[in-house]
Design a protein around this motif. Structure first.
Motif, short mmCIF file in Angstrom:
data_model
loop_
_atom_site.label_atom_id
_atom_site.label_comp_id
_atom_site.label_asym_id
_atom_site.label_seq_id
_atom_site.Cartn_x
_atom_site.Cartn_y
_atom_site.Cartn_z
N GLU A 191 66.06 -28.45 10.40
CA GLU A 191 66.31 -28.83 11.79
C GLU A 191 66.38 -27.62 12.71
O GLU A 191 65.91 -27.66 13.85
N ASN A 192 66.94 -26.52 12.21
CA ASN A 192 67.02 -25.30 13.01
C ASN A 192 65.63 -24.74 13.30
O ASN A 192 65.41 -24.09 14.33
N MET A 193 64.68 -24.99 12.40
CA MET A 193 63.29 -24.56 12.60
C MET A 193 62.55 -25.46 13.59
O MET A 193 61.41 -25.16 13.95
N GLY A 194 63.18 -26.56 13.98
CA GLY A 194 62.51 -27.50 14.88
C GLY A 194 61.83 -28.65 14.17
O GLY A 194 60.94 -29.30 14.73
N LYS A 195 62.20 -28.91 12.92
CA LYS A 195 61.61 -29.97 12.10
C LYS A 195 60.08 -29.86 12.05
O LYS A 195 59.36 -30.80 12.42
N PRO A 196 59.56 -28.75 11.58
CA PRO A 196 58.11 -28.54 11.58
C PRO A 196 57.40 -29.51 10.64
O PRO A 196 57.84 -29.74 9.51
N LEU B 86 54.86 -24.37 11.76
CA LEU B 86 55.48 -23.46 10.80
C LEU B 86 54.36 -22.72 10.09
O LEU B 86 53.30 -23.31 9.83
N ALA B 87 54.58 -21.44 9.78
CA ALA B 87 53.55 -20.68 9.08
C ALA B 87 54.17 -19.85 7.96
O ALA B 87 55.31 -19.38 8.08
N ASN C 145 59.08 -13.90 19.42
CA ASN C 145 58.41 -14.60 20.52
C ASN C 145 57.01 -15.09 20.18
O ASN C 145 56.41 -15.84 20.95
N VAL C 146 56.44 -14.69 19.03
CA VAL C 146 55.09 -15.16 18.69
C VAL C 146 54.93 -15.59 17.24
O VAL C 146 53.95 -16.26 16.91
N ASP C 147 55.87 -15.25 16.36
CA ASP C 147 55.62 -15.45 14.93
C ASP C 147 56.80 -16.10 14.21
O ASP C 147 57.14 -15.73 13.09
N ARG C 148 57.40 -17.08 14.84
CA ARG C 148 58.48 -17.83 14.21
C ARG C 148 58.33 -19.31 14.55
O ARG C 148 57.77 -19.63 15.59
N GLN D 37 63.99 -9.87 5.11
CA GLN D 37 64.91 -10.97 5.41
C GLN D 37 65.36 -11.01 6.87
O GLN D 37 65.75 -12.07 7.37
N ASP D 38 65.28 -9.88 7.56
CA ASP D 38 65.67 -9.86 8.98
C ASP D 38 64.54 -10.30 9.90
O ASP D 38 64.74 -10.42 11.12
N LYS D 39 63.34 -10.54 9.34
CA LYS D 39 62.18 -10.88 10.17
C LYS D 39 61.57 -12.23 9.79
O LYS D 39 60.41 -12.51 10.10
#
Length: 429
Positions: free
Chosen positions: A28-33, A59-60, A89-92, A114-116
């Motif tokens: 859900e935090n990912m936006g339910k991809p 999601l990628a 801003n472009v890869d999450r 893990q931080d990216k």
């Protein structure tokens, strides 16, 4: 400020450690991809992920990285990963995938990213010879103890969640127990590629949606579950979700040959679902050119050009010859002059034809035994690739195979019916 500067010039602020999200909360935090770019070796790199998101992906996954090499070789890391990978801003949302058979190297590699990223995935599906030689991917399928240890090590020690992608065994029950073990070890998402380890290359064949559906029905209801396989066209995504009741659908080859496969909200817009090769090529080329820090994107560009242009090149062999001569060190100006510009010129001439409106249409065939329909797409538009074997393309092989199986099943039913009738006759006499 250029696109490539955005992450480097604006590093993420240091914040207090957050609680690691798990399962449904993570999803859900990912936006339910629901539309997912699959992890593909040397293919799902930064530029391609950015392009795919523009065409509907939510999601990628990164390409599969070799955990030991990533942890120990700075050169390998620089070739595979850069400052812009995982840029907010472009890869999450982004999942980074590793192959491994050693928990120590896997953890060390995962800590470097893990931080990216939003999660780290363990590849348990790669069927290639190099995976067999290195004993990773699908060639760990019989070593459940090692798999459990790999996943649990990440689950217990990483700041982000761990997920896993698997293939299936011939037996449903064994596959179910396998999936349960992967979840028990700590995997928060489970992606199931509905093919056997042996189904690769010319032997790929259809993915088995029935076994994926069986797993979905018999695993805990709250499992975040993705399906992978048989996605040719945008409508196949909803067809897959409706049959399997999965949370999302992952595409590899379908996405590589036509990123528009994810544009499910635009099925009536031919330019978004089957984009012109000249326009998609230009868009992708400009992304690669903007993200100069991504060595992986530059290395992968030639391969992506061949896939984008696959239906186009047999009709324009001069451009194919020019493309074959290019490499990762060729300047962008040369790419522009020798490949990108000429493709645009050719397609622009096609659209000057008086009868272009009659030619530039998508024709949908009858519903096939596998549940979907094949489409006829003009060669100047992106479209699925059907790998030929002995001169017969994959779509025709699938239809023939299903017809033979259907005929065999009908024959067996008729034999059974005749046998029962004979028994009744004998009993009566």
């Amino acid at each position: 400020m250029t696109l490539t500067d955005t992450c480097a010039d604006n590093p993420a602020p240091v914040v207090a450690a957050k609680t690691k999200l798990l399962g449904r909360a993570l999803f859900e935090n990912m936006g339910k991809p629901t539309k997912i770019v699959a992890p593909m070796v040397d293919q799902s790199e930064l530029a391609w992920r950015i392009l795919s998101r523009r065409y509907g992906a939510t999601l990628a996954y990164t390409p599969m990285f070799h955990a030991k090499n990533f942890a120990t070789s700075e050169k390998y890391r620089k070739d595979m990963w850069c400052e812009q990978d995982g840029c907010s801003n472009v890869d999450r949302p982004l999942v980074v995938q590793f192959c491994a058979n050693d928990p120590h190297y896997l953890l060390e590699a995962a800590k470097l990213v893990q931080d990216k990223c939003d999660a780290v995935d363990l590849n348990l599906g790669c069927p290639q010879g190099i995976a067999k030689k290195g004993r990773y991917g699908s060639f760990l399928m019989e070593d459940w103890e090692t798999i459990h240890k790999l996943i649990k090590t990440l689950h217990d020690n990483l700041d982000v969640p761990v997920t896993a992608k698997i293939r299936v065994f011939p037996e449903r029950e064994k596959t179910l127990e396998y999936a349960k073990m992967v979840l028990d070890a700590g995997a928060q998402f489970l992606t199931v590629h509905g093919r056997l380890r042996e189904q690769k290359g010319q032997q790929t064949g259809l993915a088995d949606w029935d076994i994926i559906q069986y797993l979905r029905q018999h695993l805990p209801e709250d499992t975040v579950f993705f399906a992978n396989g048989n996605i040719l066209y945008p409508e196949d995504i909803s067809r897959c979700m409706n049959k399997i009741h999965c949370d999302g659908v992952m595409s590899a080859e379908g996405n590589l040959y036509n990123p528009g496969v994810f544009n499910t909200e635009c099925t009536g817009d031919i330019d978004k679902t089957f984009p012109r090769v000249d326009k998609l090529l230009r868009e992708y080329f400009e992304i690669v050119r903007s993200y100069k820090g991504s060595n992986a994107s530059r290395i992968a560009m030639k391969s992506h050009f061949f896939k984008i242009l696959r239906p186009f090149l047999p009709n324009h062999i001069d451009i194919r010859s020019n493309l074959a001569s290019m490499n990762a060190k060729t300047s962008f100006d040369e790419w522009e002059e020798i490949v990108v510009g000429p493709v645009e010129q050719v397609v622009q001439e096609i659209y000057k034809q008086d009868d272009i409106n009659a030619k530039d249409v998508i024709t949908t065939g009858e519903v096939e035994l596998w549940g979907g329909s094949y489409k006829q797409v003009p060669y100047w538009r992106c479209q699925p690739y059907f790998r030929p074997v002995d001169g017969v393309t994959g779509d025709k092989r699938v239809v023939r195979g299903l017809k033979r199986a259907n005929e065999l099943e009908t024959s067996k039913e008729e034999e059974t019916k005749k046998s029962k009738q004979a028994e009744v006759t004998n009993a009566a006499s």
